[in-house]
Each structure stands twice: as structure tokens, then as C-alpha cells.
Design a protein around this motif. Structure first.
Motif, PDB file in Angstrom:
ATOM      1  N   ALA A 152     -14.419   0.402 -18.460  1.00  0.00           N
ATOM      2  CA  ALA A 152     -15.476  -0.504 -17.231  1.00  0.00           C
ATOM      3  C   ALA A 152     -16.240   0.831 -16.476  1.00  0.00           C
ATOM      4  CB  ALA A 152     -14.351  -1.328 -16.180  1.00  0.00           C
ATOM      5  N   THR A 153     -16.376   1.852 -16.766  1.00  0.00           N
ATOM      6  CA  THR A 153     -16.655   3.370 -16.632  1.00  0.00           C
ATOM      7  C   THR A 153     -17.676   4.071 -17.332  1.00  0.00           C
ATOM      8  OG1 THR A 153     -14.733   4.144 -15.931  1.00  0.00           O
ATOM      9  CG2 THR A 153     -15.178   2.547 -14.287  1.00  0.00           C
ATOM     10  N   ARG A 154     -16.806   3.689 -18.727  1.00  0.00           N
ATOM     11  CA  ARG A 154     -17.007   5.040 -19.655  1.00  0.00           C
ATOM     12  C   ARG A 154     -18.310   5.146 -19.530  1.00  0.00           C
ATOM     13  NH1 ARG A 154     -15.355   2.445 -25.755  1.00  0.00           N
ATOM     14  NH2 ARG A 154     -16.346   0.748 -24.660  1.00  0.00           N
ATOM     15  N   TRP A 155     -19.787   3.981 -19.324  1.00  0.00           N
ATOM     16  CA  TRP A 155     -20.896   4.164 -19.217  1.00  0.00           C
ATOM     17  C   TRP A 155     -21.884   3.959 -18.076  1.00  0.00           C
ATOM     18  CZ3 TRP A 155     -22.318   4.654 -24.396  1.00  0.00           C
ATOM     19  CH2 TRP A 155     -21.677   4.187 -24.920  1.00  0.00           C
ATOM     20  N   LEU A 156     -20.790   4.593 -16.789  1.00  0.00           N
ATOM     21  CA  LEU A 156     -21.606   4.881 -15.367  1.00  0.00           C
ATOM     22  C   LEU A 156     -22.208   6.234 -15.347  1.00  0.00           C
ATOM     23  CD1 LEU A 156     -19.520   2.650 -13.153  1.00  0.00           C
ATOM     24  CD2 LEU A 156     -21.521   1.961 -13.633  1.00  0.00           C
ATOM     25  N   PRO A 157     -23.084   5.819 -14.357  1.00  0.00           N
ATOM     26  CA  PRO A 157     -22.935   7.756 -14.040  1.00  0.00           C
ATOM     27  C   PRO A 157     -21.968   7.976 -13.988  1.00  0.00           C
ATOM     28  CG  PRO A 157     -24.716   5.942 -13.379  1.00  0.00           C
ATOM     29  CD  PRO A 157     -23.274   5.303 -13.986  1.00  0.00           C
ATOM     30  N   ALA A 158     -22.070   9.532 -13.754  1.00  0.00           N
ATOM     31  CA  ALA A 158     -20.685  10.075 -13.144  1.00  0.00           C
ATOM     32  C   ALA A 158     -20.789   9.876 -11.846  1.00  0.00           C
ATOM     33  CB  ALA A 158     -20.823  11.829 -13.971  1.00  0.00           C
ATOM     34  N   ALA A 159     -21.667  10.214 -11.294  1.00  0.00           N
ATOM     35  CA  ALA A 159     -21.469  10.213  -9.549  1.00  0.00           C
ATOM     36  C   ALA A 159     -20.686   8.496  -9.224  1.00  0.00           C
ATOM     37  CB  ALA A 159     -22.485  10.464  -9.203  1.00  0.00           C
ATOM     38  N   GLU A 160     -21.082   7.123  -9.994  1.00  0.00           N
ATOM     39  CA  GLU A 160     -20.724   6.357  -9.586  1.00  0.00           C
ATOM     40  C   GLU A 160     -19.185   6.157 -10.434  1.00  0.00           C
ATOM     41  OE1 GLU A 160     -23.458   3.391 -10.720  1.00  0.00           O
ATOM     42  OE2 GLU A 160     -24.761   4.605 -10.205  1.00  0.00           O
ATOM     43  N   ARG A 161     -18.571   7.028 -10.840  1.00  0.00           N
ATOM     44  CA  ARG A 161     -17.157   6.763 -11.633  1.00  0.00           C
ATOM     45  C   ARG A 161     -16.374   6.939 -10.672  1.00  0.00           C
ATOM     46  NH1 ARG A 161     -18.658  10.726 -16.627  1.00  0.00           N
ATOM     47  NH2 ARG A 161     -20.520   9.014 -17.884  1.00  0.00           N
ATOM     48  N   ALA A 204       0.957  -0.826  -0.080  1.00  0.00           N
ATOM     49  CA  ALA A 204      -0.319  -0.280  -0.119  1.00  0.00           C
ATOM     50  C   ALA A 204       0.886   1.395  -0.191  1.00  0.00           C
ATOM     51  CB  ALA A 204      -0.991  -0.005   0.705  1.00  0.00           C
ATOM     52  N   ARG A 205       2.086   1.195   0.450  1.00  0.00           N
ATOM     53  CA  ARG A 205       3.404   2.125   0.442  1.00  0.00           C
ATOM     54  C   ARG A 205       3.568   3.025  -0.480  1.00  0.00           C
ATOM     55  NH1 ARG A 205       6.868   0.401   5.407  1.00  0.00           N
ATOM     56  NH2 ARG A 205       6.193  -1.780   3.720  1.00  0.00           N
ATOM     57  N   THR A 206       3.403   2.172  -2.077  1.00  0.00           N
ATOM     58  CA  THR A 206       4.574   2.023  -2.937  1.00  0.00           C
ATOM     59  C   THR A 206       3.488   1.652  -4.356  1.00  0.00           C
ATOM     60  OG1 THR A 206       5.064  -0.131  -3.026  1.00  0.00           O
ATOM     61  CG2 THR A 206       6.640   0.681  -2.245  1.00  0.00           C
ATOM     62  N   ARG A 207       2.959   1.749  -3.756  1.00  0.00           N
ATOM     63  CA  ARG A 207       0.784   1.463  -4.496  1.00  0.00           C
ATOM     64  C   ARG A 207       1.002   3.235  -5.218  1.00  0.00           C
ATOM     65  NH1 ARG A 207      -3.298  -2.932  -3.785  1.00  0.00           N
ATOM     66  NH2 ARG A 207      -1.459  -4.278  -3.675  1.00  0.00           N
ATOM     67  N   PRO A 208       0.201   3.155  -6.508  1.00  0.00           N
ATOM     68  CA  PRO A 208      -0.248   4.170  -7.139  1.00  0.00           C
ATOM     69  C   PRO A 208      -1.461   4.939  -5.996  1.00  0.00           C
ATOM     70  CG  PRO A 208       0.938   3.403  -9.222  1.00  0.00           C
ATOM     71  CD  PRO A 208       0.911   2.213  -8.207  1.00  0.00           C
ATOM     72  N   ALA A 209      -1.354   5.374  -5.694  1.00  0.00           N
ATOM     73  CA  ALA A 209      -2.801   6.261  -5.302  1.00  0.00           C
ATOM     74  C   ALA A 209      -3.895   5.375  -6.085  1.00  0.00           C
ATOM     75  CB  ALA A 209      -3.289   7.379  -4.845  1.00  0.00           C
ATOM     76  N   PRO A 210      -4.958   5.581  -6.141  1.00  0.00           N
ATOM     77  CA  PRO A 210      -6.042   4.906  -6.944  1.00  0.00           C
ATOM     78  C   PRO A 210      -6.802   6.551  -7.382  1.00  0.00           C
ATOM     79  CG  PRO A 210      -6.488   3.487  -4.717  1.00  0.00           C
ATOM     80  CD  PRO A 210      -5.620   4.657  -4.639  1.00  0.00           C
ATOM     81  N   THR A 211      -7.087   6.221  -8.533  1.00  0.00           N
ATOM     82  CA  THR A 211      -7.788   7.717  -8.996  1.00  0.00           C
ATOM     83  C   THR A 211      -8.581   7.484  -9.834  1.00  0.00           C
ATOM     84  OG1 THR A 211      -6.683   7.740 -10.971  1.00  0.00           O
ATOM     85  CG2 THR A 211      -5.894   9.054  -9.400  1.00  0.00           C
ATOM     86  N   SER A 212     -10.048   8.752 -10.337  1.00  0.00           N
ATOM     87  CA  SER A 212     -10.994   8.010 -11.116  1.00  0.00           C
ATOM     88  C   SER A 212     -10.015   7.974 -12.357  1.00  0.00           C
ATOM     89  CB  SER A 212     -11.788   9.725 -11.023  1.00  0.00           C
ATOM     90  OG  SER A 212     -12.362   9.134 -11.950  1.00  0.00           O
ATOM     91  N   PRO A 213     -10.449   7.344 -13.427  1.00  0.00           N
ATOM     92  CA  PRO A 213     -10.674   6.660 -14.473  1.00  0.00           C
ATOM     93  C   PRO A 213     -10.941   7.689 -15.445  1.00  0.00           C
ATOM     94  CG  PRO A 213     -12.220   5.614 -13.898  1.00  0.00           C
ATOM     95  CD  PRO A 213     -11.734   6.310 -12.737  1.00  0.00           C
ATOM     96  N   ASP A 214     -11.632   8.488 -15.449  1.00  0.00           N
ATOM     97  CA  ASP A 214     -12.323   9.333 -15.628  1.00  0.00           C
ATOM     98  C   ASP A 214     -12.085  10.783 -15.342  1.00  0.00           C
ATOM     99  OD1 ASP A 214     -13.492  10.695 -18.441  1.00  0.00           O
ATOM    100  OD2 ASP A 214     -15.399  10.321 -17.488  1.00  0.00           O
TER     101      ASP A 214
END
Length: 335
Positions: free
Chosen positions: A39-48, A3-13
Motif C-alpha cells: 500500500a505504501t511503496r508508491w507513496l512519497p517517502a514523506a507520507e509513508r 493498546a498495551r499489548t499491540r506492537p507499536a506502529p512502525t513504518s512499513p518501509d
């Protein structure tokens, strides 16, 4: 990788779109980034954001396992996305309402096959029928309507029979043989400043305008066979406008394929706007654009024609100027 070296999760969009950076249009994009975009391009913006972060964590965990088994980063990411499976199906698991048109097991394959057939079949068939109709000596309006009608009917048939075939697969024994998802199908993360919807709208509008221009001259729909545009303008203005519309559509498609408006494409569009606006405005102000028989049939006096012509000429100039300014602003924004 912990967890210390893994890139921080970011929104794909993110705010500039998937895979973009502040200083350019492309960045190295791994399998995980591309998978998240798909995977996220068709999801509502609030969920991406939430879904993207969760998926990234799952994929990084899978990739870590494959790295521990001796794979390099790229191979580990590819193995991770392959193991997680079709992004459309995975995204459906996060939605309150699952894919129900055919069924989540078959839907992604049906969707890909349907779009491939709709792109490859109706337009060529419609073009062939239109050419055959023209060879038989039919009028231009008949040729256009026959070709478009055939393409539409073929598209409906393709959609129906493709859906029926996959419905039978869904309820039969052929599900296991349904098309398998391949990571190579993941989209590129090249940033696009030109939206597909805008490109389709531009091409559609130019096609409709060209069709109406030809139709009103061929069919002469107004009473007693009167056209809207002066038939004498077929000697130069109408062919000029048709050529401008055709090149405009080509330029719009070229900008979409490049993903941005370049200086050269913007220059061409500016020239097209000038070539259309200058003679059109001159004809309007000179009262020479409309069919004289139409003016006589409507009973317009000289004052009415002058006011209407000035209003339309101003609209032509403003619309052309707005299109040019918008295009050059897009060039500036893309740098």
C-alpha cells in the motif's frame, strides 16, 4: 489485544526496507506487513510513515475483531486485509490526487493485467518474427531491428487495447465483474540488496553494446563501408566480448532473483571483468582494436593513436575495476 499489548506502529518501509532485520534477509512476515508494503511503496517517502501507521492501526483493529470471533493470528490478519481491500485503491484514498487514468475502481485491475500482458506477449512475438526474418536470409542488423521493432509495436497495441477494454468496463455495466483483488497477490517482504532498476539497466546496456558491436560490423556505417572494430577480430575478440556481455546479463538477473550478490556470483562477475579488460587493454595499447581503414580514413598520426589508445585503455581498466569493487562491496554489505 489492546493498546498495551499491540506492537507499536512502525513504518512499513524502514531504513533497511520492509520486512528486513539487522541480521538477515528474511523475517516472518504476516499479512499486515505485506499489505503495508504494497500500500505504501508508491507513496512519497514523506507520507509513508504516517500512512503506514494509520493503516496498521486500522488493520490491527480489524484483525482483533476476527480474533475475537475465534480465528488464529494468521487467519485473522488475512481476513483483515481482505476486508480492507485492494492496497492500491486504499493508498489512493490517502493521496491528494486520486488515481485518474481510468478510475480508482478499475485502475488496480487494469494495472495488473497490463503488466502481465506486456511481460508475456511482446518479447515472444518479436523473437518469432526475428527468427522468421533470419530464416529468410536477412542480414543480422535487419533481423535485430525487425525483432525489436515488432516487439515495440506489439507492446503499444497491447497497451492500447487493454486500456480501451478497461475504459469500456469503467463506463459500462461490467465493473462488478472486474478482476477482484486477492491477498495472495501481496508482495513478499524478502529484503533485496539488488534493485530492479539496476538490473534492468545492466541488461539493457549489455544488449545495446552487443547490438552496436554486431551492427557496426554488419552495416559498416562509416564512409565507404568502413567498420569501427578491425574485422579480423571477429576470429576471437568479438565473439569473446559477446559471450561476456551475455553472461554478464545472466549474472545480473541471477543476483536480482537471489535478492543479493553472493560470493559465487561476484566471483563470476570478477572473472568476466578480467576476461574483457585484459585482451581489450592489450589490443588498445597495441593499436590493433580499430579498423585500419578507419585510422587511414581519419588521417590520424601515430602519436594521436597512441594517446587515444592509452586513455581508452585506462578507462577500460578503471571501469572494470570499479565494477568489481562495487560488486564485492555489495557482497560484504549483504552479510
Amino acid at each position: 489485544m489492546d493498546a498495551r499489548t499491540r506492537p507499536a506502529p512502525t513504518s512499513p518501509d524502514g531504513p533497511r526496507g520492509p520486512g528486513s532485520t539487522a541480521g538477515g534477509h528474511d523475517r516472518p512476515a504476516g499479512w499486515i506487513d505485506r499489505y503495508l508494503a504494497a500500500a505504501t511503496r508508491w507513496l512519497p517517502a514523506a507520507e509513508r510513515g504516517e500512512v503506514g501507521a494509520d493503516l496498521r492501526e486500522r488493520l490491527e483493529d480489524l484483525a482483533d475483531r476476527h480474533r475475537a470471533a475465534g480465528l488464529d493470528d494468521a487467519a485473522a490478519e488475512e481476513a483483515a486485509v481482505r476486508e480492507l481491500g485492494d492496497p492500491s485503491r486504499v493508498a489512493a484514498q490517502y493521496r491528494d490526487r486520486p488515481l485518474q487514468l481510468i478510475g480508482p475502481d478499475v485502475f488496480p485491475a487494469w494495472w495488473r493485467m497490463l503488466w502481465r500482458l506486456l511481460v508475456a506477449v511482446p518479447v515472444p512475438v518479436g523473437a518469432v518474427v526475428a527468427l522468421a526474418t533470419a530464416a529468410g536470409g536477412a542480414r543480422v542488423g535487419t533481423v535485430v531491428t525487425t525483432g525489436l521493432g515488432t516487439a515495440w509495436n506489439v507492446a503499444l497495441q497491447v497497451a492500447f487495447w487493454t486500456t480501451l477494454a478497461f475504459a469500456l468496463v469503467e463506463h459500462g455495466r461490467g465493473r462488478a465483474r472486474c478482476e477482484e483483488w486477492d491477498p495472495a497477490d501481496l508482495p513478499s517482504l524478502r529484503r533485496r540488496d539488488v534493485a530492479l532498476a539496476d538490473t534492468v539497466a545492466t541488461v539493457a546496456v549489455t544488449a545495446v553494446l552487443a547490438g552496436l558491436l554486431v551492427w557496426q560490423a554488419v552495416e559498416r556505417p562509416i564512409s565507404d563501408g568502413i567498420a569501427l572494430v578491425d574485422p579480423a577480430l571477429w576470429s576471437w575478440w568479438v565473439p569473446l566480448v559477446l559471450a561476456v556481455l551475455a553472461v554478464e546479463a545472466v549474472v545480473a538477473v541471477a543476483a536480482y532473483r537471489r535478492g543479493m550478490w553472493t560470493v559465487s556470483l561476484a566471483t563470476v562477475r570478477t572473472v568476466l571483468a578480467v576476461v574483457f579488460a585484459v585482451p581489450t587493454t592489450w589490443l588498445l595499447l597495441d593499436g590493433a582494436l580499430l579498423d585500419p581503414a578507419l585510422i587511414s580514413d581519419l588521417g590520424w598520426d601515430a602519436a594521436t593513436i597512441e594517446v587515444a589508445s592509452r586513455v581508452v585503455a585506462l578507462a577500460v581498466v578503471l571501469i572494470s575495476l570499479g565494477e568489481v569493487l562495487q560488486t564485492w562491496w555489495a557482497v560484504r554489505r549483504s552479510r
